[in-house]
Design a protein around this motif. Sequence first.
Motif, PDB file in Angstrom:
ATOM      1  N   ILE A  90       0.856  -1.182   0.000  1.00 16.62           N
ATOM      2  CA  ILE A  90       0.000   0.000   0.000  1.00 16.62           C
ATOM      3  C   ILE A  90       0.896   1.238   0.000  1.00 16.62           C
ATOM      4  O   ILE A  90       1.720   1.420   0.893  1.00 16.62           O
ATOM      5  CB  ILE A  90      -0.918   0.034   1.239  1.00 16.62           C
ATOM      6  CG1 ILE A  90      -1.773  -1.233   1.312  1.00 16.62           C
ATOM      7  CG2 ILE A  90      -1.805   1.280   1.216  1.00 16.62           C
ATOM      8  CD1 ILE A  90      -2.583  -1.357   2.592  1.00 16.62           C
ATOM      9  N   SER A  91       0.752   2.075  -1.033  1.00 16.82           N
ATOM     10  CA  SER A  91       1.554   3.300  -1.145  1.00 16.82           C
ATOM     11  C   SER A  91       3.037   2.986  -0.972  1.00 16.82           C
ATOM     12  O   SER A  91       3.742   3.646  -0.217  1.00 16.82           O
ATOM     13  CB  SER A  91       1.121   4.324  -0.084  1.00 16.82           C
ATOM     14  OG  SER A  91      -0.262   4.591  -0.180  1.00 16.82           O
ATOM     15  N   SER A  92       3.500   1.966  -1.676  1.00 12.78           N
ATOM     16  CA  SER A  92       4.855   1.489  -1.471  1.00 12.78           C
ATOM     17  C   SER A  92       5.553   1.220  -2.793  1.00 12.78           C
ATOM     18  O   SER A  92       5.051   1.560  -3.871  1.00 12.78           O
ATOM     19  CB  SER A  92       4.831   0.227  -0.600  1.00 12.78           C
ATOM     20  OG  SER A  92       6.137  -0.144  -0.195  1.00 12.78           O
ATOM     21  N   ALA A  93       6.732   0.629  -2.705  1.00 14.38           N
ATOM     22  CA  ALA A  93       7.553   0.341  -3.875  1.00 14.38           C
ATOM     23  C   ALA A  93       7.782  -1.156  -3.990  1.00 14.38           C
ATOM     24  O   ALA A  93       8.020  -1.833  -2.992  1.00 14.38           O
ATOM     25  CB  ALA A  93       8.894   1.074  -3.775  1.00 14.38           C
ATOM     26  N   THR A 143      -3.143   7.553  -7.154  1.00 11.35           N
ATOM     27  CA  THR A 143      -2.647   8.189  -8.375  1.00 11.35           C
ATOM     28  C   THR A 143      -2.046   9.564  -8.124  1.00 11.35           C
ATOM     29  O   THR A 143      -1.357  10.106  -8.988  1.00 11.35           O
ATOM     30  CB  THR A 143      -3.781   8.321  -9.413  1.00 11.35           C
ATOM     31  OG1 THR A 143      -4.845   9.112  -8.866  1.00 11.35           O
ATOM     32  CG2 THR A 143      -4.322   6.949  -9.802  1.00 11.35           C
ATOM     33  N   ASN A 144      -2.301  10.155  -6.947  1.00 12.75           N
ATOM     34  CA  ASN A 144      -1.756  11.473  -6.618  1.00 12.75           C
ATOM     35  C   ASN A 144      -0.711  11.420  -5.506  1.00 12.75           C
ATOM     36  O   ASN A 144      -0.472  12.412  -4.822  1.00 12.75           O
ATOM     37  CB  ASN A 144      -2.879  12.431  -6.205  1.00 12.75           C
ATOM     38  CG  ASN A 144      -3.712  12.898  -7.384  1.00 12.75           C
ATOM     39  OD1 ASN A 144      -3.473  12.491  -8.520  1.00 12.75           O
ATOM     40  ND2 ASN A 144      -4.691  13.755  -7.133  1.00 12.75           N
ATOM     41  N   ASP A 145      -0.088  10.258  -5.341  1.00  9.02           N
ATOM     42  CA  ASP A 145       0.938  10.093  -4.300  1.00  9.02           C
ATOM     43  C   ASP A 145       2.139  10.978  -4.631  1.00  9.02           C
ATOM     44  O   ASP A 145       2.733  10.862  -5.699  1.00  9.02           O
ATOM     45  CB  ASP A 145       1.370   8.630  -4.228  1.00  9.02           C
ATOM     46  CG  ASP A 145       2.141   8.298  -2.954  1.00  9.02           C
ATOM     47  OD1 ASP A 145       3.073   9.057  -2.611  1.00  9.02           O
ATOM     48  OD2 ASP A 145       1.822   7.286  -2.309  1.00  9.02           O
ATOM     49  N   ARG A 146       2.506  11.882  -3.715  1.00 11.75           N
ATOM     50  CA  ARG A 146       3.619  12.801  -3.950  1.00 11.75           C
ATOM     51  C   ARG A 146       4.952  12.249  -3.459  1.00 11.75           C
ATOM     52  O   ARG A 146       6.007  12.721  -3.873  1.00 11.75           O
ATOM     53  CB  ARG A 146       3.349  14.147  -3.274  1.00 11.75           C
ATOM     54  CG  ARG A 146       2.153  14.902  -3.837  1.00 11.75           C
ATOM     55  CD  ARG A 146       2.056  16.298  -3.250  1.00 11.75           C
ATOM     56  NE  ARG A 146       0.918  17.008  -3.776  1.00 11.75           N
ATOM     57  CZ  ARG A 146      -0.271  17.063  -3.172  1.00 11.75           C
ATOM     58  NH1 ARG A 146      -0.454  16.424  -2.018  1.00 11.75           N
ATOM     59  NH2 ARG A 146      -1.267  17.737  -3.714  1.00 11.75           N
ATOM     60  N   ILE A 147       4.924  11.292  -2.555  1.00  6.83           N
ATOM     61  CA  ILE A 147       6.160  10.744  -2.011  1.00  6.83           C
ATOM     62  C   ILE A 147       6.694   9.631  -2.901  1.00  6.83           C
ATOM     63  O   ILE A 147       7.885   9.619  -3.271  1.00  6.83           O
ATOM     64  CB  ILE A 147       5.944  10.251  -0.564  1.00  6.83           C
ATOM     65  CG1 ILE A 147       5.631  11.450   0.343  1.00  6.83           C
ATOM     66  CG2 ILE A 147       7.187   9.507  -0.060  1.00  6.83           C
ATOM     67  CD1 ILE A 147       5.402  11.087   1.792  1.00  6.83           C
ATOM     68  N   LEU A 148       5.836   8.700  -3.237  1.00  2.00           N
ATOM     69  CA  LEU A 148       6.178   7.632  -4.191  1.00  2.00           C
ATOM     70  C   LEU A 148       5.190   7.733  -5.344  1.00  2.00           C
ATOM     71  O   LEU A 148       4.130   7.094  -5.329  1.00  2.00           O
ATOM     72  CB  LEU A 148       6.105   6.256  -3.512  1.00  2.00           C
ATOM     73  CG  LEU A 148       7.148   5.973  -2.427  1.00  2.00           C
ATOM     74  CD1 LEU A 148       6.850   4.659  -1.725  1.00  2.00           C
ATOM     75  CD2 LEU A 148       8.557   5.949  -3.018  1.00  2.00           C
ATOM     76  N   PRO A 149       5.503   8.540  -6.339  1.00  2.00           N
ATOM     77  CA  PRO A 149       4.568   8.802  -7.440  1.00  2.00           C
ATOM     78  C   PRO A 149       4.056   7.530  -8.109  1.00  2.00           C
ATOM     79  O   PRO A 149       4.785   6.556  -8.278  1.00  2.00           O
ATOM     80  CB  PRO A 149       5.406   9.642  -8.412  1.00  2.00           C
ATOM     81  CG  PRO A 149       6.403  10.327  -7.534  1.00  2.00           C
ATOM     82  CD  PRO A 149       6.755   9.313  -6.478  1.00  2.00           C
ATOM     83  N   PHE A 150       2.789   7.575  -8.472  1.00  2.00           N
ATOM     84  CA  PHE A 150       2.121   6.433  -9.098  1.00  2.00           C
ATOM     85  C   PHE A 150       2.758   6.083 -10.444  1.00  2.00           C
ATOM     86  O   PHE A 150       3.035   6.948 -11.266  1.00  2.00           O
ATOM     87  CB  PHE A 150       0.635   6.758  -9.300  1.00  2.00           C
ATOM     88  CG  PHE A 150      -0.140   5.672  -9.987  1.00  2.00           C
ATOM     89  CD1 PHE A 150      -0.686   4.629  -9.251  1.00  2.00           C
ATOM     90  CD2 PHE A 150      -0.326   5.687 -11.363  1.00  2.00           C
ATOM     91  CE1 PHE A 150      -1.413   3.625  -9.871  1.00  2.00           C
ATOM     92  CE2 PHE A 150      -1.053   4.686 -11.991  1.00  2.00           C
ATOM     93  CZ  PHE A 150      -1.595   3.656 -11.244  1.00  2.00           C
ATOM     94  N   GLY A 168      -6.916   9.669  -7.322  1.00  2.00           N
ATOM     95  CA  GLY A 168      -6.804  10.840  -6.462  1.00  2.00           C
ATOM     96  C   GLY A 168      -6.196  10.547  -5.104  1.00  2.00           C
ATOM     97  O   GLY A 168      -5.999  11.466  -4.302  1.00  2.00           O
ATOM     98  N   GLY A 169      -5.902   9.286  -4.837  1.00  2.00           N
ATOM     99  CA  GLY A 169      -5.339   8.912  -3.540  1.00  2.00           C
ATOM    100  C   GLY A 169      -3.932   9.453  -3.349  1.00  2.00           C
ATOM    101  O   GLY A 169      -3.131   9.449  -4.282  1.00  2.00           O
TER     102      GLY A 169
END
Length: 212
Positions: free
Chosen positions: A84-87, A173-180, A189-190
Amino acid sequence: MKDLFLLSGLGADKRVFDFLDFGGHKIHHIVWINPLKNEPIQEYATRLCKQIHLANPILIGVSFGGMIAMEIGKIIQTEKIILISSARTKKDIPLSFKLAGKLKLHHTIPPSFVANNNPVTNWLFGAKTTSEKELLSSILKDTDIQFSNWAIDKIVKWDNVDSLQNVTQIHGTNDRILPFKEAKFAIKGGEHLMIVNRADEVSRAIKDALND
């Protein structure tokens, strides 16, 4: 009912999972331990494996926790890894992070910046409401500076190329730390804090990933 082993993000703890609905599955929180001096991420992941008491576990990792889940997945057999929101690999790490690692710019970040929430961290994480900002502030204030410095160093220098076959990504799709880039479950928009402010959608994605 499945057993789920959860890994929170950099500086975070199990509070980030409080907003999710795991549908009655049994959850186990893997607790961050103090890293040894200059400890490689692979060796750190090996030590965390001691907290996994079941064979073929399901791992759910958020942000940095997902990177650690990937490292654990190279050490032990896992049924499934949900990020989740990761690499997934080093290809998911932004070029700016990699350059910072090569130039050692991350060592110039003041500890107070990581440990205290401010307009910049609120923007990066996507914390908008008062309650979201307060939660982020509380988590950051509880961050262990030694662990944070070690983890940031491992993120910017992460060299994993093994994407593994049993990995499912959930990403905003809007993750600023680890861009989508791509993900099986894209939260439109998450942002990076979507595990909190888009918890219903993330919960549904987790349910679908578990049933996949």
